[in-house]
Design an enzyme around this catalytic site. Sequence first.
Site, PDB file in Angstrom:
ATOM      1  N   ASP A  15       0.860  -1.175   0.000  1.00  0.00           N
ATOM      2  CA  ASP A  15       0.000   0.000   0.000  1.00  0.00           C
ATOM      3  C   ASP A  15       0.906   1.238   0.000  1.00  0.00           C
ATOM      4  O   ASP A  15       2.117   1.136   0.247  1.00  0.00           O
ATOM      5  CB  ASP A  15      -0.886  -0.048   1.246  1.00  0.00           C
ATOM      6  CG  ASP A  15      -1.823   1.136   1.345  1.00  0.00           C
ATOM      7  OD1 ASP A  15      -2.338   1.579   0.298  1.00  0.00           O
ATOM      8  OD2 ASP A  15      -2.029   1.624   2.460  1.00  0.00           O
ATOM      9  N   ASP A  17      -0.377   5.129   0.939  1.00  0.00           N
ATOM     10  CA  ASP A  17      -0.738   6.065   2.016  1.00  0.00           C
ATOM     11  C   ASP A  17      -0.759   5.371   3.369  1.00  0.00           C
ATOM     12  O   ASP A  17      -1.463   4.382   3.557  1.00  0.00           O
ATOM     13  CB  ASP A  17      -2.114   6.681   1.747  1.00  0.00           C
ATOM     14  CG  ASP A  17      -2.071   7.727   0.650  1.00  0.00           C
ATOM     15  OD1 ASP A  17      -1.114   8.518   0.631  1.00  0.00           O
ATOM     16  OD2 ASP A  17      -2.990   7.756  -0.187  1.00  0.00           O
TER      17      ASP A  17
END
Length: 211
Positions: A15, A17
């Site tokens: 991922d 953020d």
Amino acid sequence: MSEVIGVRGTIFVADVDGTLTPARQSMTDDFAKFLGQFLEKRVFYIVTGSDLNKIKEQVPKFVRDKFAGMFCSLGNEFYVENELIYKNSFIPEPSLLEKLEEYRKNTTYDGELFSNYIEERCGMLNFSVLGRNCPMSARDRYAVWDEKHTERLRIVEELSVLFPEYVFSIGGNISVDIVPQGHDKSQVATKLREKYPTQKIVFIGDRIEPN
């Protein structure tokens, strides 16, 4: 990049953020240096709800150039070395958009609201009661408020019953991601397994939990 399977044949997927970068902020210089070295002998993909332009704002080019690929908009568009390999389309039904407008109008959040609260991305919608064109101070304030009042969780639960043909999930610190069934991040696992039928695939993220 030339793809070389690293130690033990492991494929890494991360991922962005809250994992590789602070939420919607640039990667720190120290971490960029570390990650650039880490990627040298590893196959490493990213999967994010953001679009490519946001990734370019957050991740330095010398790091992006070492990714095996970038799954953007929850995997609804895929890039290799900035070349678009595929993208999915999505036209939300009017009744869903009307419901999102209701949530925005009736929120109990007492802070200022901002524009761009329904953002159309490739193959998905991103909805934020607060509005994505908010300063970081407002983002942080809403995130603290939402943790206490669970507005986004309530929205996800209600919409999941009303519109079972879509997948609703909490995204980042201020928003809800909306995709047709089968077009969430789970599609990335399917696509990678097709390409890497026997290798170990490791996902790295800040929200490893049900839903």
